[in-house]
Design an enzyme around this catalytic site. Structure first.
Site, short mmCIF file in Angstrom:
data_model
loop_
_atom_site.label_atom_id
_atom_site.label_comp_id
_atom_site.label_asym_id
_atom_site.label_seq_id
_atom_site.Cartn_x
_atom_site.Cartn_y
_atom_site.Cartn_z
N GLU A 124 39.60 32.99 49.86
CA GLU A 124 40.15 32.39 48.64
C GLU A 124 39.61 30.98 48.43
O GLU A 124 39.31 30.59 47.30
CB GLU A 124 41.68 32.38 48.70
N ASP A 268 36.82 45.44 47.12
CA ASP A 268 36.29 45.25 45.77
C ASP A 268 35.06 44.34 45.65
O ASP A 268 33.96 44.78 45.29
CB ASP A 268 37.40 44.78 44.82
N GLU A 362 50.52 46.53 39.38
CA GLU A 362 49.68 46.19 40.52
C GLU A 362 49.10 47.44 41.19
O GLU A 362 47.99 47.42 41.72
CB GLU A 362 50.47 45.36 41.53
N GLU A 380 40.99 41.29 35.72
CA GLU A 380 39.96 42.33 35.83
C GLU A 380 39.86 43.22 34.60
O GLU A 380 38.75 43.62 34.19
CB GLU A 380 40.22 43.17 37.09
#
Length: 526
Positions: A124, A268, A362, A380
């Protein structure tokens, strides 16, 4: 007759789905509305939360690491380094607010420090903070070169901060495999405070290369790029015979801990960076890896117009019964890969889910029912809508974006920004506004309705990172791969702008570079 009626109904339905072209006036209005939404969130953060990492929009206050009650792993994105401000910097440029951008980077330079005794997520911190600094630096350099008066003072200060942060993340790569630890202490590195876990996610380890390579190319220190390359190599070497990867892996043994394989959480952006490493760096090996992974994903993970998780060693076995919302980035990646028709098909099912619930849960079942009902205003879905509109020119995707924008306005807007949802069934709000809402969600919504003339830089000169930070394609030429005639050192050009490179020698040998800085190259991939 029954068949004829079916065909007639199908034709009528298709005609009803035809979208009237959106007028320039409406696009302009929606673009301005997206900009206003960004500034409602940004100004709320600056007024009520800065220098905290995040805004709590219901409380109208800042969320501080170590002060607010812990939310578990999600808090490891925060390092008491004004994360939302740094993550938002390049959005200010995209929106054309250059004076605001100049003022914001001054605040970062003079008021933000990374010498904090706090354990952070390497992943992150890399995508949100390091990527935000690098993008803002390159945009500042580019705009200064265009004689933007508000940036005449800028002199690479953000790049120095990026290098400081990169150095603080490097200890995480001290593992037997080269796969980085998931956490690092910004002040003391791999101290006891980091904990003993040696398990990290594939995306966590495989989403470092764009930022670290850019840092190397701009500073002349090849260490960052080569560490990130070694991590990518280690993941590739441990792919299954079906060319799939698992969700989590042990950084020291290289053993897969969770062998579920999909395109959502945990994996991802590893796939994303395989393709975008080729786009940014021009290294065809990453394109080959992506293409081979992609073929397996479409063969094993795709089930109709949905993407599920399968077992990486036995992909005929479905590993979980729900669809992860983070996989909504995949149609956008398919567009970048050139498989637009498959992207259209996959996005259509995602659109069905969003229409049903106003937002994407989610996680949801293959039938579109919610599985995990919370929602964080993730970007996204908007990202894929933007990519599909760019690829097809179909105004249908403008209408999708318009609906999403209006749903955010109606259901998520509060006095101090925009709130997440703890349960979409009741629209119960959550006192949370993640930095990616400003860095990505509003950026993609703005870009969806903007024209090239609305943006101060040419987006064709950049690749979007997984956090939608703009990294310049010119860095591919900064590490020339040519040895200086007078020394045994590799020549590196640290500019952010377009450069002309004279090819005067052999191609870059990354294996020799790895050995030069003490890294052991992985065996050649087959």
């Amino acid at each position: 007759m029954g068949g004829y009626r079916w065909l007639l109904l199908l034709v009528i339905g298709l005609c009803a789905l035809r979208v009237t072209a959106m007028s320039n006036a409406e696009k302009s209005q929606l673009r301005n509305e997206a900009k206003e939404m960004f500034f409602h969130a940004f100004n709320s953060y600056m007024t009520h939360a800065y220098p905290a990492d995040e805004l709590k929009p219901l409380s109208c206050s800042g969320r501080y690491r170590g002060v607010d009650a812990s939310r578990g792993d999600v808090d490891e994105a925060m390092g008491n380094f004004a994360m939302t401000l740094i993550d938002s910097l390049d959005t200010l440029v995209v929106l054309g607010e250059l004076k605001e951008f100049s003022d914001a980077i001054k605040r970062v330079i003079y008021e933000v420090s990374f010498a904090n005794d706090v354990v952070v997520s390497v992943f992150e911190t890399n995508i949100r903070v390091l990527g935000g600094l690098l993008s803002a630096h390159c945009l500042a350099v580019t705009l200064k070169a265009k004689h933007e008066p508000s940036l005449s003072w800028y002199n690479n200060q953000l790049l120095h901060m990026a290098q400081d942060l990169g150095d603080r993340l490097l200890p995480a790569f001290q593992t037997k495999t080269g796969i980085p630890y998931p956490r690092v202490n910004l002040l003391s590195g791999l101290s006891r405070s980091v904990g003993t876990t040696s398990t990290t996610c594939t995306a966590c380890a495989g989403t470092m290369l764009l930022e670290f390579a850019t840092l190397s190319r701009l500073t002349g220190n090849v260490t960052y790029e080569l560490k990130a390359r070694q991590a990518m190599d280690a993941l590739w070497q441990r792919r299954s015979p079906h060319l799939l990867v698992g969700t989590t892996i042990d950084v020291n043994t290289g053993d897969w801990r969770e062998q579920d394989s999909g395109v959502g959480a945990g994996i991802d952006s590893y796939y994303e960076y395989c393709l975008k490493a080729y786009v940014l760096l021009g290294d065809a090996e990453y394109l080959d890896r992506f293409n081979r992974h992609y073929g397996s994903v479409m063969n094993y993970v795709r089930r109709g117009n949905t993407l599920v998780d399968v077992h990486m060693y036995n992909p005929s076995t479905v590993a979980q019964s729900f669809v992860d919302s983070l996989g909504a980035f995949w149609p956008g990646l398919q567009v970048l890969a050139g498989d637009v028709s498959a992207a259209v098909d996959l996005f259509s099912h995602m659109e069905f889910v969003v229409k049903r619930h106003k937002f994407m849960p989610e996680a949801y079942s293959v039938d579109g029912d919610g599985f995990w009902w919370h929602h964080f205003l993730r970007p996204e879905f908007a990202e894929s809508a933007y990519s599909l509109y760019q690829a097809t020119g179909d105004d249908h995707y403008l209408e999708v974006g318009k609906t999403l924008l209006r749903n955010i306005q109606q259901h998520a807007r509060v006095d101090c920004g925009f709130s997440a949802f703890s349960d979409l069934r009741t629209m119960a709000r959550d006192d949370r506004m993640d930095s990616f809402v400003l860095a990505e969600t509003f950026k993609y919504l703005y870009l969806l309705f903007a024209s090239k003339e609305d943006i101060p830089v040419d987006l064709d000169d950049y690749v979007f990172s997984t956090e939608a930070h703009l990294l310049p394609l010119s860095v591919a030429k900064n590490l020339t791969g040519v040895k200086s005639p007078s020394s045994n050192e590799y020549v590196i050009d640290g500019s952010c702008t377009r450069v002309q490179v004279q090819e005067t020698g052999r191609g870059l040998d990354y294996s020799s570079l790895m050995l030069h800085i003490g890294l052991k190259p992985e065996p050649s991939s087959v």
